[in-house]
Scaffold this motif. Sequence first.
Motif, PDB file in Angstrom:
ATOM      1  N   LEU A  28       1.007  -1.566  -0.424  1.00  0.00           N
ATOM      2  CA  LEU A  28       0.039   0.153   0.018  1.00  0.00           C
ATOM      3  C   LEU A  28       0.742   1.106   0.005  1.00  0.00           C
ATOM      4  CD1 LEU A  28      -2.867  -1.141   2.016  1.00  0.00           C
ATOM      5  CD2 LEU A  28      -3.169  -1.432  -0.222  1.00  0.00           C
ATOM      6  N   SER A  29       1.572   0.975   0.698  1.00  0.00           N
ATOM      7  CA  SER A  29       3.189   2.302   0.793  1.00  0.00           C
ATOM      8  C   SER A  29       3.603   2.808  -0.438  1.00  0.00           C
ATOM      9  CB  SER A  29       3.846   1.957   1.821  1.00  0.00           C
ATOM     10  OG  SER A  29       4.826   3.049   1.763  1.00  0.00           O
ATOM     11  N   ILE A  30       3.836   1.775  -1.149  1.00  0.00           N
ATOM     12  CA  ILE A  30       4.356   2.005  -2.609  1.00  0.00           C
ATOM     13  C   ILE A  30       3.769   2.001  -3.394  1.00  0.00           C
ATOM     14  CG2 ILE A  30       5.200   0.100  -4.454  1.00  0.00           C
ATOM     15  CD1 ILE A  30       6.797  -1.913  -2.875  1.00  0.00           C
ATOM     16  N   LEU A  31       2.038   2.430  -3.695  1.00  0.00           N
ATOM     17  CA  LEU A  31       1.208   1.878  -4.486  1.00  0.00           C
ATOM     18  C   LEU A  31       0.751   3.777  -4.418  1.00  0.00           C
ATOM     19  CD1 LEU A  31      -0.811   0.872  -6.853  1.00  0.00           C
ATOM     20  CD2 LEU A  31      -2.614   0.471  -4.837  1.00  0.00           C
ATOM     21  N   LEU A  32       0.826   4.086  -2.761  1.00  0.00           N
ATOM     22  CA  LEU A  32       0.362   5.360  -2.154  1.00  0.00           C
ATOM     23  C   LEU A  32       0.869   6.094  -2.760  1.00  0.00           C
ATOM     24  CD1 LEU A  32      -1.724   7.382  -0.933  1.00  0.00           C
ATOM     25  CD2 LEU A  32       0.010   6.820   1.373  1.00  0.00           C
ATOM     26  N   SER A  33       2.367   5.944  -3.098  1.00  0.00           N
ATOM     27  CA  SER A  33       3.587   7.097  -2.791  1.00  0.00           C
ATOM     28  C   SER A  33       3.653   6.984  -4.726  1.00  0.00           C
ATOM     29  CB  SER A  33       4.967   6.474  -2.460  1.00  0.00           C
ATOM     30  OG  SER A  33       6.168   5.510  -3.639  1.00  0.00           O
ATOM     31  N   VAL A  34       3.857   5.906  -5.750  1.00  0.00           N
ATOM     32  CA  VAL A  34       3.361   5.707  -6.962  1.00  0.00           C
ATOM     33  C   VAL A  34       1.670   6.727  -7.215  1.00  0.00           C
ATOM     34  CG1 VAL A  34       3.253   4.107  -8.805  1.00  0.00           C
ATOM     35  CG2 VAL A  34       4.765   3.575  -7.394  1.00  0.00           C
ATOM     36  N   SER A  35       0.648   6.713  -7.030  1.00  0.00           N
ATOM     37  CA  SER A  35       0.157   7.107  -6.927  1.00  0.00           C
ATOM     38  C   SER A  35       0.069   8.871  -6.739  1.00  0.00           C
ATOM     39  CB  SER A  35      -1.183   6.193  -6.468  1.00  0.00           C
ATOM     40  OG  SER A  35      -1.410   5.139  -6.971  1.00  0.00           O
ATOM     41  N   THR A  36       0.167   9.377  -6.054  1.00  0.00           N
ATOM     42  CA  THR A  36       0.604  10.360  -5.902  1.00  0.00           C
ATOM     43  C   THR A  36       1.793  10.889  -6.770  1.00  0.00           C
ATOM     44  OG1 THR A  36       0.375  10.210  -3.618  1.00  0.00           O
ATOM     45  CG2 THR A  36       1.587  12.135  -3.772  1.00  0.00           C
ATOM     46  N   ILE A  37       2.630  10.348  -6.608  1.00  0.00           N
ATOM     47  CA  ILE A  37       3.779  10.724  -7.663  1.00  0.00           C
ATOM     48  C   ILE A  37       3.054  10.982  -9.324  1.00  0.00           C
ATOM     49  CG2 ILE A  37       5.996  10.857  -8.408  1.00  0.00           C
ATOM     50  CD1 ILE A  37       6.762   9.792  -5.656  1.00  0.00           C
ATOM     51  N   MET A  38       2.536  10.191  -9.577  1.00  0.00           N
ATOM     52  CA  MET A  38       2.212   9.998 -11.210  1.00  0.00           C
ATOM     53  C   MET A  38       0.699  11.021 -11.200  1.00  0.00           C
ATOM     54  SD  MET A  38       3.010   7.728 -13.483  1.00  0.00           S
ATOM     55  CE  MET A  38       3.815   6.155 -13.092  1.00  0.00           C
ATOM     56  N   ALA A  39       0.028  11.103 -10.192  1.00  0.00           N
ATOM     57  CA  ALA A  39      -1.064  12.346 -10.440  1.00  0.00           C
ATOM     58  C   ALA A  39       0.092  13.769 -10.253  1.00  0.00           C
ATOM     59  CB  ALA A  39      -1.683  12.067  -8.639  1.00  0.00           C
ATOM     60  N   ILE A  40       0.850  13.960  -9.317  1.00  0.00           N
ATOM     61  CA  ILE A  40       0.938  14.635  -9.786  1.00  0.00           C
ATOM     62  C   ILE A  40       2.223  15.528 -10.774  1.00  0.00           C
ATOM     63  CG2 ILE A  40       3.301  17.021  -9.246  1.00  0.00           C
ATOM     64  CD1 ILE A  40       2.842  15.350  -6.146  1.00  0.00           C
ATOM     65  N   GLY A  41       2.616  14.267 -11.784  1.00  0.00           N
ATOM     66  CA  GLY A  41       3.075  14.617 -12.667  1.00  0.00           C
ATOM     67  C   GLY A  41       1.865  14.389 -13.940  1.00  0.00           C
ATOM     68  N   ALA A  42       1.197  13.876 -13.772  1.00  0.00           N
ATOM     69  CA  ALA A  42      -0.659  13.986 -14.765  1.00  0.00           C
ATOM     70  C   ALA A  42      -0.936  15.118 -14.815  1.00  0.00           C
ATOM     71  CB  ALA A  42      -1.183  13.283 -14.137  1.00  0.00           C
ATOM     72  N   TYR A  43      -1.319  15.959 -13.312  1.00  0.00           N
ATOM     73  CA  TYR A  43      -2.126  17.234 -13.722  1.00  0.00           C
ATOM     74  C   TYR A  43      -0.404  18.054 -13.909  1.00  0.00           C
ATOM     75  CZ  TYR A  43      -2.858  22.041 -11.326  1.00  0.00           C
ATOM     76  OH  TYR A  43      -2.985  23.167 -11.554  1.00  0.00           O
ATOM     77  N   PHE A  44       0.789  17.690 -14.891  1.00  0.00           N
ATOM     78  CA  PHE A  44       1.132  18.970 -14.871  1.00  0.00           C
ATOM     79  C   PHE A  44       1.629  19.015 -16.514  1.00  0.00           C
ATOM     80  CE2 PHE A  44       2.822  19.744 -10.687  1.00  0.00           C
ATOM     81  CZ  PHE A  44       2.624  21.205 -10.705  1.00  0.00           C
ATOM     82  N   SER A  45       1.068  17.946 -16.712  1.00  0.00           N
ATOM     83  CA  SER A  45       1.017  16.820 -18.029  1.00  0.00           C
ATOM     84  C   SER A  45       0.192  16.895 -18.406  1.00  0.00           C
ATOM     85  CB  SER A  45       1.804  15.770 -18.300  1.00  0.00           C
ATOM     86  OG  SER A  45       2.654  15.405 -17.458  1.00  0.00           O
ATOM     87  N   GLN A  46      -0.718  17.560 -18.057  1.00  0.00           N
ATOM     88  CA  GLN A  46      -2.519  17.580 -18.748  1.00  0.00           C
ATOM     89  C   GLN A  46      -2.507  17.960 -20.438  1.00  0.00           C
ATOM     90  OE1 GLN A  46      -5.276  19.975 -16.515  1.00  0.00           O
ATOM     91  NE2 GLN A  46      -3.762  19.769 -14.533  1.00  0.00           N
ATOM     92  N   ASN A  47      -1.398  18.668 -20.388  1.00  0.00           N
ATOM     93  CA  ASN A  47      -1.377  18.849 -22.712  1.00  0.00           C
ATOM     94  C   ASN A  47      -0.466  18.379 -22.839  1.00  0.00           C
ATOM     95  OD1 ASN A  47      -3.796  20.700 -21.918  1.00  0.00           O
ATOM     96  ND2 ASN A  47      -1.785  22.441 -21.777  1.00  0.00           N
ATOM     97  N   MET A  48      -0.451  17.144 -22.161  1.00  0.00           N
ATOM     98  CA  MET A  48       0.307  15.975 -23.015  1.00  0.00           C
ATOM     99  C   MET A  48       0.046  14.436 -23.080  1.00  0.00           C
ATOM    100  SD  MET A  48       4.294  17.553 -22.281  1.00  0.00           S
ATOM    101  CE  MET A  48       4.044  17.797 -20.444  1.00  0.00           C
ATOM    102  N   PRO A  49      -0.843  13.802 -24.250  1.00  0.00           N
ATOM    103  CA  PRO A  49      -1.642  12.903 -24.096  1.00  0.00           C
ATOM    104  C   PRO A  49      -0.554  11.913 -24.109  1.00  0.00           C
ATOM    105  CG  PRO A  49      -1.733  13.954 -25.829  1.00  0.00           C
ATOM    106  CD  PRO A  49      -1.062  15.199 -25.492  1.00  0.00           C
ATOM    107  N   ILE A  50       0.740  11.757 -24.741  1.00  0.00           N
ATOM    108  CA  ILE A  50       1.424  10.535 -24.909  1.00  0.00           C
ATOM    109  C   ILE A  50       2.139  10.576 -23.407  1.00  0.00           C
ATOM    110  CG2 ILE A  50       3.781   9.822 -25.450  1.00  0.00           C
ATOM    111  CD1 ILE A  50       2.905  11.130 -28.608  1.00  0.00           C
ATOM    112  N   ALA A  51       2.500  11.807 -22.590  1.00  0.00           N
ATOM    113  CA  ALA A  51       3.029  11.795 -21.220  1.00  0.00           C
ATOM    114  C   ALA A  51       1.763  11.073 -20.844  1.00  0.00           C
ATOM    115  CB  ALA A  51       3.631  13.017 -20.617  1.00  0.00           C
ATOM    116  N   LEU A  52       0.619  11.081 -20.580  1.00  0.00           N
ATOM    117  CA  LEU A  52      -0.156  10.856 -19.901  1.00  0.00           C
ATOM    118  C   LEU A  52      -0.131   8.917 -19.933  1.00  0.00           C
ATOM    119  CD1 LEU A  52      -3.372  13.904 -20.293  1.00  0.00           C
ATOM    120  CD2 LEU A  52      -2.033  13.145 -17.956  1.00  0.00           C
ATOM    121  N   GLY A  53      -0.613   9.162 -21.398  1.00  0.00           N
ATOM    122  CA  GLY A  53      -0.282   7.371 -21.350  1.00  0.00           C
ATOM    123  C   GLY A  53       0.565   6.925 -20.958  1.00  0.00           C
TER     124      GLY A  53
END
Length: 131
Positions: free
Chosen positions: A85-110
């Motif tokens: 759960l710790s791994i999944l939480l940290s990965v999800s948090t960092i991915m969410a932050i990355g997704a927020y800053f990559s909203q206009n980059m569909p390849i990065a989101l994919g």
Amino acid sequence: MKTTEPHSNVVVRYVFLAIGAISFALGTAGIVLPLLPTVPLYVLTLFCLARGSERFHKMFLESSLYQQTVGAYERDKALTLRTKLSILLSVSTIMAIGAYFSQNMPIALGVMAFVWIGHVIALVFIVKTKK
């Protein structure tokens, strides 16, 4: 893990040590950056240090970073639910932050979605849960 003898050629040993140092740095960065795979990079570090220097190899095996990541899994062939759960939480948090800053980059989101789904599949279906 099986110990190997350091290489007899000094130049080759220094090449192994350099690759080991780079993979260690990248693996350590992978603890907080989910796109860098910590465990495979630490396994590469282990191999390179074993071929480059028995002393560095032994120091790495005894390090807390190794023991907390690869060592715990290697010993038990499983992770605790809390660790998963710790791994999944940290990965999800960092991915969410990355997704927020990559909203206009569909390849990065994919790519991020693919990596996140890979983590979920591995943690739920592949890595056993230690009781």
